[in-house]
Scaffold this motif. Structure first.
Motif, PDB file in Angstrom:
ATOM      1  N   CYS A 182      56.780  39.754  42.222  1.00 56.55           N
ATOM      2  CA  CYS A 182      56.986  41.112  41.708  1.00 56.55           C
ATOM      3  C   CYS A 182      56.109  41.375  40.483  1.00 56.55           C
ATOM      4  CB  CYS A 182      58.454  41.324  41.368  1.00 56.55           C
ATOM      5  SG  CYS A 182      59.549  41.402  42.798  1.00 56.55           S
ATOM      6  N   ASN A 183      55.985  40.386  39.616  1.00 57.09           N
ATOM      7  CA  ASN A 183      55.115  40.539  38.450  1.00 57.09           C
ATOM      8  C   ASN A 183      53.657  40.724  38.875  1.00 57.09           C
ATOM      9  OD1 ASN A 183      57.362  40.200  36.870  1.00 57.09           O
ATOM     10  ND2 ASN A 183      56.913  38.083  36.320  1.00 57.09           N
ATOM     11  N   CYS A 184      53.230  39.977  39.888  1.00 49.67           N
ATOM     12  CA  CYS A 184      51.867  40.138  40.411  1.00 49.67           C
ATOM     13  C   CYS A 184      51.646  41.563  40.897  1.00 49.67           C
ATOM     14  CB  CYS A 184      51.619  39.156  41.554  1.00 49.67           C
ATOM     15  SG  CYS A 184      51.362  37.450  41.051  1.00 49.67           S
ATOM     16  N   GLU A 185      52.595  42.080  41.646  1.00 49.88           N
ATOM     17  CA  GLU A 185      52.459  43.431  42.179  1.00 49.88           C
ATOM     18  C   GLU A 185      52.330  44.449  41.059  1.00 49.88           C
ATOM     19  OE1 GLU A 185      55.773  44.135  44.682  1.00 49.88           O
ATOM     20  OE2 GLU A 185      55.228  42.605  46.170  1.00 49.88           O
ATOM     21  N   ARG A 186      53.096  44.263  39.981  1.00 46.44           N
ATOM     22  CA  ARG A 186      53.033  45.199  38.863  1.00 46.44           C
ATOM     23  C   ARG A 186      51.676  45.147  38.168  1.00 46.44           C
ATOM     24  NH1 ARG A 186      54.380  50.053  37.122  1.00 46.44           N
ATOM     25  NH2 ARG A 186      54.583  50.159  34.852  1.00 46.44           N
ATOM     26  N   VAL A 187      51.159  43.952  37.943  1.00 46.91           N
ATOM     27  CA  VAL A 187      49.852  43.821  37.297  1.00 46.91           C
ATOM     28  C   VAL A 187      48.757  44.409  38.190  1.00 46.91           C
ATOM     29  CG1 VAL A 187      48.137  42.168  36.463  1.00 46.91           C
ATOM     30  CG2 VAL A 187      50.553  41.833  35.920  1.00 46.91           C
ATOM     31  N   TYR A 188      48.830  44.155  39.490  1.00 48.70           N
ATOM     32  CA  TYR A 188      47.850  44.749  40.411  1.00 48.70           C
ATOM     33  C   TYR A 188      47.908  46.277  40.351  1.00 48.70           C
ATOM     34  CZ  TYR A 188      47.784  40.072  42.551  1.00 48.70           C
ATOM     35  OH  TYR A 188      47.684  38.730  42.778  1.00 48.70           O
ATOM     36  N   GLU A 189      49.122  46.802  40.288  1.00 50.41           N
ATOM     37  CA  GLU A 189      49.290  48.258  40.256  1.00 50.41           C
ATOM     38  C   GLU A 189      48.674  48.864  39.008  1.00 50.41           C
ATOM     39  OE1 GLU A 189      52.940  51.554  40.023  1.00 50.41           O
ATOM     40  OE2 GLU A 189      53.375  49.419  40.345  1.00 50.41           O
ATOM     41  N   LEU A 190      48.907  48.237  37.851  1.00 54.83           N
ATOM     42  CA  LEU A 190      48.402  48.778  36.589  1.00 54.83           C
ATOM     43  C   LEU A 190      46.901  48.603  36.442  1.00 54.83           C
ATOM     44  CD1 LEU A 190      51.211  47.595  34.135  1.00 54.83           C
ATOM     45  CD2 LEU A 190      50.827  49.904  35.005  1.00 54.83           C
ATOM     46  N   SER A 191      46.331  47.597  37.088  1.00 50.23           N
ATOM     47  CA  SER A 191      44.908  47.300  36.909  1.00 50.23           C
ATOM     48  C   SER A 191      44.050  47.696  38.100  1.00 50.23           C
ATOM     49  CB  SER A 191      44.721  45.802  36.639  1.00 50.23           C
ATOM     50  OG  SER A 191      45.090  45.032  37.773  1.00 50.23           O
ATOM     51  N   GLY A 192      44.657  48.224  39.136  1.00 52.56           N
ATOM     52  CA  GLY A 192      43.882  48.536  40.335  1.00 52.56           C
ATOM     53  C   GLY A 192      43.355  47.287  41.029  1.00 52.56           C
ATOM     54  N   GLY A 193      44.030  46.168  40.844  1.00 54.93           N
ATOM     55  CA  GLY A 193      43.610  44.922  41.472  1.00 54.93           C
ATOM     56  C   GLY A 193      42.563  44.156  40.701  1.00 54.93           C
ATOM     57  N   ALA A 194      42.127  44.665  39.542  1.00 51.41           N
ATOM     58  CA  ALA A 194      41.074  43.986  38.775  1.00 51.41           C
ATOM     59  C   ALA A 194      41.601  42.798  37.982  1.00 51.41           C
ATOM     60  CB  ALA A 194      40.392  44.973  37.827  1.00 51.41           C
ATOM     61  N   VAL A 195      42.900  42.777  37.696  1.00 49.02           N
ATOM     62  CA  VAL A 195      43.497  41.735  36.862  1.00 49.02           C
ATOM     63  C   VAL A 195      44.521  40.963  37.689  1.00 49.02           C
ATOM     64  CG1 VAL A 195      44.854  41.258  34.790  1.00 49.02           C
ATOM     65  CG2 VAL A 195      43.140  43.083  34.772  1.00 49.02           C
ATOM     66  N   GLY A 196      44.486  39.632  37.574  1.00 52.58           N
ATOM     67  CA  GLY A 196      45.437  38.786  38.269  1.00 52.58           C
ATOM     68  C   GLY A 196      46.558  38.344  37.353  1.00 52.58           C
ATOM     69  N   TYR A 197      47.484  37.566  37.915  1.00 50.85           N
ATOM     70  CA  TYR A 197      48.665  37.134  37.167  1.00 50.85           C
ATOM     71  C   TYR A 197      49.095  35.755  37.635  1.00 50.85           C
ATOM     72  CZ  TYR A 197      53.591  36.837  35.765  1.00 50.85           C
ATOM     73  OH  TYR A 197      54.789  36.426  35.246  1.00 50.85           O
ATOM     74  N   VAL A 198      49.369  34.866  36.693  1.00 46.58           N
ATOM     75  CA  VAL A 198      49.969  33.566  36.989  1.00 46.58           C
ATOM     76  C   VAL A 198      51.053  33.301  35.954  1.00 46.58           C
ATOM     77  CG1 VAL A 198      47.935  32.559  38.097  1.00 46.58           C
ATOM     78  CG2 VAL A 198      48.250  32.321  35.622  1.00 46.58           C
ATOM     79  N   HIS A 199      52.075  32.556  36.369  1.00 46.15           N
ATOM     80  CA  HIS A 199      53.140  32.167  35.455  1.00 46.15           C
ATOM     81  C   HIS A 199      53.319  30.667  35.530  1.00 46.15           C
ATOM     82  CE1 HIS A 199      57.316  31.376  34.113  1.00 46.15           C
ATOM     83  NE2 HIS A 199      57.059  32.342  33.252  1.00 46.15           N
ATOM     84  N   MET A 200      53.473  30.042  34.370  1.00 50.28           N
ATOM     85  CA  MET A 200      53.772  28.619  34.292  1.00 50.28           C
ATOM     86  C   MET A 200      55.199  28.465  33.796  1.00 50.28           C
ATOM     87  SD  MET A 200      50.309  26.780  32.847  1.00 50.28           S
ATOM     88  CE  MET A 200      50.984  25.141  33.219  1.00 50.28           C
ATOM     89  N   SER A 201      56.065  27.922  34.647  1.00 49.53           N
ATOM     90  CA  SER A 201      57.471  27.774  34.285  1.00 49.53           C
ATOM     91  C   SER A 201      57.685  26.640  33.295  1.00 49.53           C
ATOM     92  CB  SER A 201      58.312  27.532  35.538  1.00 49.53           C
ATOM     93  OG  SER A 201      57.846  26.374  36.226  1.00 49.53           O
TER      94      SER A 201
END
Length: 287
Positions: free
Chosen positions: A42-61
């Protein structure tokens, strides 16, 4: 029909064939892992939405085997983007900060240009050069080392001053403030006491992190009445994630402007020098 450790039944396909299916309870650990992966998606989808797909997202638990595997797996799909949000919220540390920094600080040395199709960055899995690290008060220990090492001065990403290795802008709130602080002392009766003992001293800036934490370049507090990330983030409630994505978009745009200006200057340098009139030597030769 039922059985020990689950339930069994049959499924019928559109072609009339049947097969047996047995469902077993996943257990708490697997259920939590599935919920966590849905939260990250879900976080990936939000970042893609705000950036038009130009910015990615990773999380380290965490900074252990699982967290490092998630980072490496995430870079397989996100390394080709122009920017990256590295989310360290909720990461209480571990012992793989050196490995994580090797992956996140590996510079892009160039790109492969095939006869047809899009260019591919090289090294292929190097992180994008435009990095944003997202932290909060639960980012601790080894995770703080990663945030501190990647953090740059506020003006380090000014036009024309981008460093050779990736450096990040840090977004969120001040981290916990304890990287090497814990030590254990055993008492006479065999019990142990954990207490602060060590501090981090950096070659460039002296004492760091201990009792200070990592101060973000952009401070954004999460409202206590709103959940963080996941389904809530997908609908825009995660203000920290929104801010990190927007900072990454600005960094990507700024880098694109610098690249465009550099390309224009290179083209002008390679072009022949324009002369408004023939050189004097040419005039004499004609006479």
């Amino acid at each position: 029909a039922g059985g020990r450790g689950g339930a069994a039944g049959t499924q019928r396909g559109s072609d009339g064939r049947e097969w047996s299916v047995r469902a077993r309870p996943a257990g708490l650990a697997r259920a939590r892992r599935a919920a966590y992966l849905d939260w990250v998606a879900c976080n990936c989808e939000r970042v893609y939405e705000l950036s038009g797909g130009a910015v990615g997202y990773v999380h380290m638990s965490d900074m252990e085997e699982t967290g490092f595997e998630d980072l490496c797996r995430g870079l397989l799909s996100e390394a080709g983007r122009n920017g990256l949000v590295v989310d360290l919220r909720g990461n209480v540390g571990g012992a793989v900060s050196d490995l994580a920094l090797q992956r996140l600080a590996a510079p892009r040395l160039g790109c492969g240009l095939p006869p047809r199709g899009a260019a591919e960055p090289w090294p292929a899995h190097a992180a994008p050069t435009q990095l944003v690290v997202l932290v909060d008060e639960t980012t601790a220990s080894d995770a703080e080392l990663v945030a501190h090492a990647l953090a740059a001065p506020p003006d380090a990403l000014a036009a024309g001053a981008a460093p050779a290795v990736p450096r990040a802008q840090v977004v969120g709130v001040r981290t916990w403030g304890g990287a090497f602080a814990m030590d254990v002392t055993e008492l006479a009766d065999g019990t142990t006491i954990s207490h602060p003992a060590d501090r981090l001293h950096t070659a460039a800036g002296g004492w760091a992190i201990e009792n200070k934490g990592v101060q973000p370049h952009l401070e954004v507090e999460a409202p206590p009445h709103l959940p963080v990330g996941g389904r809530a983030g997908a609908v825009g409630w995660d203000v920290q994630l929104n801010a990190a994505a927007r900072v990454a978009v600005e960094m990507v745009a700024r880098a694109s402007e610098v690249s465009a200006a550099w390309a224009v200057s290179e083209a002008r340098r390679d072009a022949p020098i324009e002369r408004p009139a023939p050189h004097w030597s040419m005039e004499e030769s004609r006479g």
